[in-house]
Design an enzyme around this catalytic site. Structure first.
Site, mmCIF file in Angstrom:
data_model
loop_
_atom_site.group_PDB
_atom_site.id
_atom_site.type_symbol
_atom_site.label_atom_id
_atom_site.label_comp_id
_atom_site.label_asym_id
_atom_site.label_seq_id
_atom_site.Cartn_x
_atom_site.Cartn_y
_atom_site.Cartn_z
ATOM 1 N N HIS A 1 0.848 -1.196 0.000
ATOM 2 C CA HIS A 1 0.000 0.000 0.000
ATOM 3 C C HIS A 1 0.880 1.241 0.000
ATOM 4 O O HIS A 1 1.835 1.338 0.757
ATOM 5 C CB HIS A 1 -0.914 0.009 1.226
ATOM 6 C CG HIS A 1 -2.080 -0.923 1.097
ATOM 7 N ND1 HIS A 1 -3.218 -0.830 1.857
ATOM 8 C CD2 HIS A 1 -2.279 -1.981 0.270
ATOM 9 C CE1 HIS A 1 -4.069 -1.786 1.506
ATOM 10 N NE2 HIS A 1 -3.518 -2.507 0.562
ATOM 11 N N TYR B 1 -8.816 4.914 8.253
ATOM 12 C CA TYR B 1 -8.920 5.245 9.670
ATOM 13 C C TYR B 1 -9.986 6.337 9.793
ATOM 14 O O TYR B 1 -9.805 7.412 9.218
ATOM 15 C CB TYR B 1 -7.596 5.789 10.211
ATOM 16 C CG TYR B 1 -6.495 4.767 10.362
ATOM 17 C CD1 TYR B 1 -5.703 4.382 9.281
ATOM 18 C CD2 TYR B 1 -6.225 4.195 11.607
ATOM 19 C CE1 TYR B 1 -4.680 3.456 9.430
ATOM 20 C CE2 TYR B 1 -5.187 3.265 11.770
ATOM 21 C CZ TYR B 1 -4.426 2.900 10.673
ATOM 22 O OH TYR B 1 -3.412 1.983 10.828
ATOM 23 N N PRO C 1 -3.034 -0.168 19.464
ATOM 24 C CA PRO C 1 -2.836 -0.634 18.086
ATOM 25 C C PRO C 1 -3.049 0.414 16.991
ATOM 26 O O PRO C 1 -2.793 0.119 15.824
ATOM 27 C CB PRO C 1 -3.869 -1.754 17.946
ATOM 28 C CG PRO C 1 -4.926 -1.433 18.936
ATOM 29 C CD PRO C 1 -4.242 -0.750 20.072
ATOM 30 N N LYS D 1 1.808 -0.694 15.215
ATOM 31 C CA LYS D 1 3.235 -0.766 15.538
ATOM 32 C C LYS D 1 3.692 -1.989 16.338
ATOM 33 O O LYS D 1 4.889 -2.272 16.387
ATOM 34 C CB LYS D 1 3.640 0.483 16.340
ATOM 35 C CG LYS D 1 3.645 1.750 15.516
ATOM 36 C CD LYS D 1 4.838 1.776 14.584
ATOM 37 C CE LYS D 1 4.694 2.779 13.487
ATOM 38 N NZ LYS D 1 4.786 2.253 12.158
ATOM 39 N N TYR E 1 4.572 6.167 10.353
ATOM 40 C CA TYR E 1 3.733 5.042 9.950
ATOM 41 C C TYR E 1 4.528 4.002 9.144
ATOM 42 O O TYR E 1 4.399 2.800 9.372
ATOM 43 C CB TYR E 1 2.527 5.546 9.150
ATOM 44 C CG TYR E 1 1.416 4.535 9.058
ATOM 45 C CD1 TYR E 1 0.484 4.399 10.082
ATOM 46 C CD2 TYR E 1 1.303 3.678 7.964
ATOM 47 C CE1 TYR E 1 -0.522 3.453 10.020
ATOM 48 C CE2 TYR E 1 0.307 2.734 7.881
ATOM 49 C CZ TYR E 1 -0.607 2.629 8.918
ATOM 50 O OH TYR E 1 -1.598 1.680 8.849
HETATM 51 P P1 FAD Z 1 3.595 -12.521 21.025
HETATM 52 O O1 FAD Z 1 3.157 -12.481 19.611
HETATM 53 O O2 FAD Z 1 2.561 -12.332 22.072
HETATM 54 O O3 FAD Z 1 4.341 -13.900 21.237
HETATM 55 C C1 FAD Z 1 4.688 -14.386 22.503
HETATM 56 C C2 FAD Z 1 4.650 -15.884 22.485
HETATM 57 O O4 FAD Z 1 5.128 -16.378 23.724
HETATM 58 C C3 FAD Z 1 3.255 -16.437 22.310
HETATM 59 O O5 FAD Z 1 3.203 -17.319 21.229
HETATM 60 C C4 FAD Z 1 2.957 -17.111 23.639
HETATM 61 O O6 FAD Z 1 2.097 -18.239 23.494
HETATM 62 C C5 FAD Z 1 4.345 -17.478 24.106
HETATM 63 N N1 FAD Z 1 4.461 -17.666 25.558
HETATM 64 C C6 FAD Z 1 3.908 -16.921 26.547
HETATM 65 N N2 FAD Z 1 4.234 -17.398 27.755
HETATM 66 C C7 FAD Z 1 5.008 -18.481 27.529
HETATM 67 C C8 FAD Z 1 5.642 -19.430 28.396
HETATM 68 N N3 FAD Z 1 5.531 -19.341 29.720
HETATM 69 N N4 FAD Z 1 6.380 -20.423 27.848
HETATM 70 C C9 FAD Z 1 6.509 -20.518 26.486
HETATM 71 N N5 FAD Z 1 5.905 -19.659 25.630
HETATM 72 C C10 FAD Z 1 5.176 -18.656 26.140
HETATM 73 N N6 FAD Z 1 -0.675 -4.991 16.929
HETATM 74 C C11 FAD Z 1 -0.951 -4.219 15.893
HETATM 75 O O7 FAD Z 1 -0.050 -3.511 15.417
HETATM 76 N N7 FAD Z 1 -2.229 -4.220 15.345
HETATM 77 C C12 FAD Z 1 -3.224 -5.022 15.836
HETATM 78 O O8 FAD Z 1 -4.337 -5.022 15.314
HETATM 79 C C13 FAD Z 1 -2.954 -5.837 16.920
HETATM 80 N N8 FAD Z 1 -3.922 -6.636 17.439
HETATM 81 C C14 FAD Z 1 -3.621 -7.396 18.540
HETATM 82 C C15 FAD Z 1 -4.614 -8.204 19.115
HETATM 83 C C16 FAD Z 1 -4.339 -8.963 20.261
HETATM 84 C C17 FAD Z 1 -5.426 -9.828 20.863
HETATM 85 C C18 FAD Z 1 -3.056 -8.901 20.836
HETATM 86 C C19 FAD Z 1 -2.739 -9.682 22.090
HETATM 87 C C20 FAD Z 1 -2.069 -8.105 20.250
HETATM 88 C C21 FAD Z 1 -2.338 -7.349 19.106
HETATM 89 N N9 FAD Z 1 -1.354 -6.534 18.502
HETATM 90 C C22 FAD Z 1 -1.640 -5.778 17.452
HETATM 91 C C23 FAD Z 1 0.001 -6.473 18.996
HETATM 92 C C24 FAD Z 1 0.929 -7.415 18.224
HETATM 93 O O9 FAD Z 1 0.227 -8.534 17.797
HETATM 94 C C25 FAD Z 1 2.054 -7.745 19.192
HETATM 95 O O10 FAD Z 1 2.756 -6.545 19.431
HETATM 96 C C26 FAD Z 1 2.996 -8.831 18.685
HETATM 97 O O11 FAD Z 1 2.346 -10.079 18.690
HETATM 98 C C27 FAD Z 1 4.254 -8.874 19.563
HETATM 99 O O12 FAD Z 1 5.027 -9.995 19.244
HETATM 100 P P2 FAD Z 1 5.822 -10.793 20.348
HETATM 101 O O13 FAD Z 1 6.557 -11.844 19.610
HETATM 102 O O14 FAD Z 1 6.555 -9.837 21.201
HETATM 103 O O15 FAD Z 1 4.718 -11.432 21.311
HETATM 104 C C1 DHB Z 2 -4.497 -3.491 11.304
HETATM 105 C C2 DHB Z 2 -4.342 -3.321 12.648
HETATM 106 C C3 DHB Z 2 -4.011 -2.089 13.153
HETATM 107 O O1 DHB Z 2 -3.846 -1.926 14.460
HETATM 108 C C4 DHB Z 2 -3.824 -1.009 12.312
HETATM 109 O O2 DHB Z 2 -3.500 0.193 12.838
HETATM 110 C C5 DHB Z 2 -3.957 -1.176 10.962
HETATM 111 C C6 DHB Z 2 -4.304 -2.426 10.452
HETATM 112 C C7 DHB Z 2 -4.861 -4.813 10.786
HETATM 113 O O3 DHB Z 2 -5.107 -5.717 11.599
HETATM 114 O O4 DHB Z 2 -4.925 -4.994 9.568
#
Ligand code: FAD
Ligand code: DHB
Length: 380
Positions: A72, A195, A283, A287, A375
Site C-alpha cells: 500500500h 482510519y 494498536p 506498531k 507510519y
Molecule cells: P507474542 O506475539 O505475544 O508472542 C509471545 C509468544 O510467547 C506467544 O506465542 C505465547 O504463546 C508465548 N508464551 C507466553 N508465555 C510463555 C511461556 N511461559 N512459555 C513458552 N511460551 C510462552 N498490533 C498491531 O499492530 N495491530 C493489531 O491489530 C494488533 N492486534 C492485537 C490483538 C491482540 C489480541 C493482541 C494480544 C495483540 C495485538 N497486537 C496488534 C500487537 C501485536 O500482535 C504484538 O505486538 C505482537 O504479537 C508482539 O510480538 P511478540 O513476539 O513480542 O509477542
Molecule cells: C491493522 C491493525 C491495526 O492496528 C492497524 O493500525 C492497521 C491495520 C490490521 O489488523 O490490519
C-alpha cells in the site's frame, strides 16, 4: 539440554530472533507454550513497516509475503464526512505491506522446521532461574541451560516476572476504550486502509486478501461481545466508515483492550526482554509487531558481537538503544489513538480541537510527513 540462546515464545519476536541468530551461526532453542496450529491461527496485527518487510526478505522468508501481501502506498483518514489521503510513498519514498501477523509467523515456523532447528510447541516455560529455563512438555519436566535467555513471551509471559522486584521501572497507561475486531469474508470496500474519526467513535477498515477484510470499532472497555450481534456490527461499521461494506461471514471476532506499557531496563543480567514482554502500544499506529521485530534486530547484533568479536558493548547498550525507539513508537501510537478516538465526557471544545488536528495533519505537508514517516517506520 544446553544451548547458546534460549528463546521463550514463538511469536514474531522469538521467531525472527532465532532466524537472525541462525545466520550468525548461534545456536538457539525456542520454547512455545501453545500448539503450532494455535499460534498460526491467532489473528492479530496486519501492517508491516517498510523495514520489516525488507528484513523478512533478507531472512529468506519473504517469498509468500511478496506474492500474497499487498503493498500500500497510502492510507486514508476520514472525518467530518470527507476522506483525505496520506500519500506515504510521495511523502517518504516508502510503502507498507498488508500481510497478517499469523502469515509471518507461519512462514518463519515453516523455515525453522525445514532447517531442522529446535522449536518446541506445547512446551511451557514454568520458571526462569538465571540462565536455566524449566519447562513442561506433555506432562514431563525439562531443563534447558543457556548462555543467555531471550524473553520473547509476550505481555503475559514468565520472563519479565523472573526479574526481582525493584529491578524494573514500569510506565503504563490504561485507555478507557477497547477495539472490537472482526475478520470477515467480504470484498475490500476501499483500496487502502481507512482510519475514521466519527462522532460515534473510531473505526478502521483493513484487509488480509482482496476478499477478506479486517475491521475494528472503538467500544467501551467493558464491552460484552454478546451485545454485538452481526447486524449491529455491520451497521455501526457502515455508519462510522461511510463505506459500501458487503456483509459477509464473520470468521473471527474479539475484543482487545488498549494499553500503553513499557519497562526499563529491558535486561536483567543475562535475561533480555524483547517485544510485548517489554512493552505494549495501543494498536492505532499498527506498531506492535514491528516494534517487537525492531528489538530483536538490536539483540541479534549484540549477541553476534558477543560470540564473534567477544565484545559486550552492544549487549550493554541493548536496553538504551531499544528504548529510544520504544518511546518514539509510544509517542506516535498515543498521538494516533488520541487523535482518532472519541473520548468519553469530551465536550464540544475537545471535539473541535480533534477535528482541527485532523484537518492540520491532512492539510499541511509538514504535518502529513510526520505521520507518514512514523507510519512507514522510523529509520533504525
Ligand atoms: P507474542 O506475539 O505475544 O508472542 C509471545 C509468544 O510467547 C506467544 O506465542 C505465547 O504463546 C508465548 N508464551 C507466553 N508465555 C510463555 C511461556 N511461559 N512459555 C513458552 N511460551 C510462552 N498490533 C498491531 O499492530 N495491530 C493489531 O491489530 C494488533 N492486534 C492485537 C490483538 C491482540 C489480541 C493482541 C494480544 C495483540 C495485538 N497486537 C496488534 C500487537 C501485536 O500482535 C504484538 O505486538 C505482537 O504479537 C508482539 O510480538 P511478540 O513476539 O513480542 O509477542
Ligand atoms: C491493522 C491493525 C491495526 O492496528 C492497524 O493500525 C492497521 C491495520 C490490521 O489488523 O490490519
Amino acid at each position: 539440554m544446553r544451548t547458546q540462546v534460549g528463546i521463550v515464545g514463538a511469536g514474531p519476536a522469538g521467531l525472527v530472533l532465532a532466524r537472525l541468530l541462525q545466520r550468525a551461526g548461534i545456536d538457539t532453542v525456542i520454547l512455545e507454550r501453545r500448539s503450532r496450529s494455535y499460534v498460526e491461527s491467532r489473528v492479530r496485527a496486519g501492517v508491516l513497516e517498510h523495514g520489516t518487510a525488507q528484513l523478512l526478505d533478507q531472512l529468506g522468508v519473504g517469498q509468500r509475503m511478496r506474492r500474497e501481501g499487498m503493498v500500500h502506498r497510502g492510507i486514508e483518514l476520514r472525518f467530518g464526512g470527507e476522506s483525505h489521503r496520506i500519500d506515504l510513498e510521495a511523502l517518504t519514498g516508502k510503502t507498507i505491506t498488508v500481510y497478517g501477523q499469523q502469515e509471518v509467523v507461519k512462514d518463519l515456523i515453516a523455515a525453522r522446521l525445514a532447517d531442522d532447528l529446535p522449536l518446541h510447541f506445547e512446551a511451557e516455560v514454568t520458571a526462569v532461574d538465571g540462565t536455566v529455563l524449566e519447562y513442561e512438555q506433555n506432562g514431563v519436566r525439562h531443563r534447558l541451560e543457556c548462555d543467555f535467555v531471550a524473553g520473547c513471551d509476550g505481555s503475559h509471559g514468565v520472563a519479565r516476572l523472573a526479574v526481582p522486584d525493584g529491578a524494573l521501572r514500569t510506565a503504563e497507561r490504561e485507555h478507557p476504550y477497547a477495539w472490537l475486531g472482526i475478520l470477515a469474508r467480504s470484498p475490500a470496500a476501499a483500496e487502502e486502509l481507512v482510519y475514521a474519526y466519527h462522532e460515534r467513535g473510531f473505526a478502521l477498515h483493513s484487509m488480509r486478501t482482496p476478499d477478506i477484510i479486517r475491521l475494528y470499532l472503538q467500544v467501551p472497555r467493558d464491552t460484552d461481545l454478546g451485545d454485538w450481534p452481526d447486524t449491529r456490527i455491520w451497521d455501526e461499521l457502515r455508519t462510522r466508515l461511510d463505506l459500501p461494506l458487503k456483509e459477509g461471514e464473520i470468521l473471527e471476532r474479539g475484543i482487545t483492550g488498549m494499553r500503553s506499557f513499557a519497562v526499563e531496563p529491558m535486561r536483567h543480567d543475562r535475561l533480555f526482554l524483547a517485544g510485548d514482554a517489554a512493552h505494549i502500544v495501543p494498536p492505532t499506529g499498527a506498531k506492535g509487531m514491528n516494534l517487537a521485530i525492531a528489538d530483536v534486530r538490536v539483540l541479534a547484533e549484540a549477541l553476534t558481537a558477543h560470540y564473534r568479536e567477544r565484545t559486550d558493548e552492544l549487549l550493554d547498550s541493548y536496553s538504551r538503544t531499544c528504548l529510544k525507539r520504544v518511546w518514539q513508537v509510544q509517542r506516535f501510537s498515543n498521538w494516533m489513538t488520541t487523535m482518532l478516538h472519541r473520548h468519553e465526557g469530551d465536550d464540544e471544545f475537545g471535539h473541535r480541537v480533534q477535528l482541527a488536528e485532523l484537518e492540520y495533519v491532512t492539510g499541511s505537508t509538514a504535518a502529513a510527513t510526520t505521520l507518514a514517516e512514523n507510519y512507514v517506520g522510523l529509520p533504525r
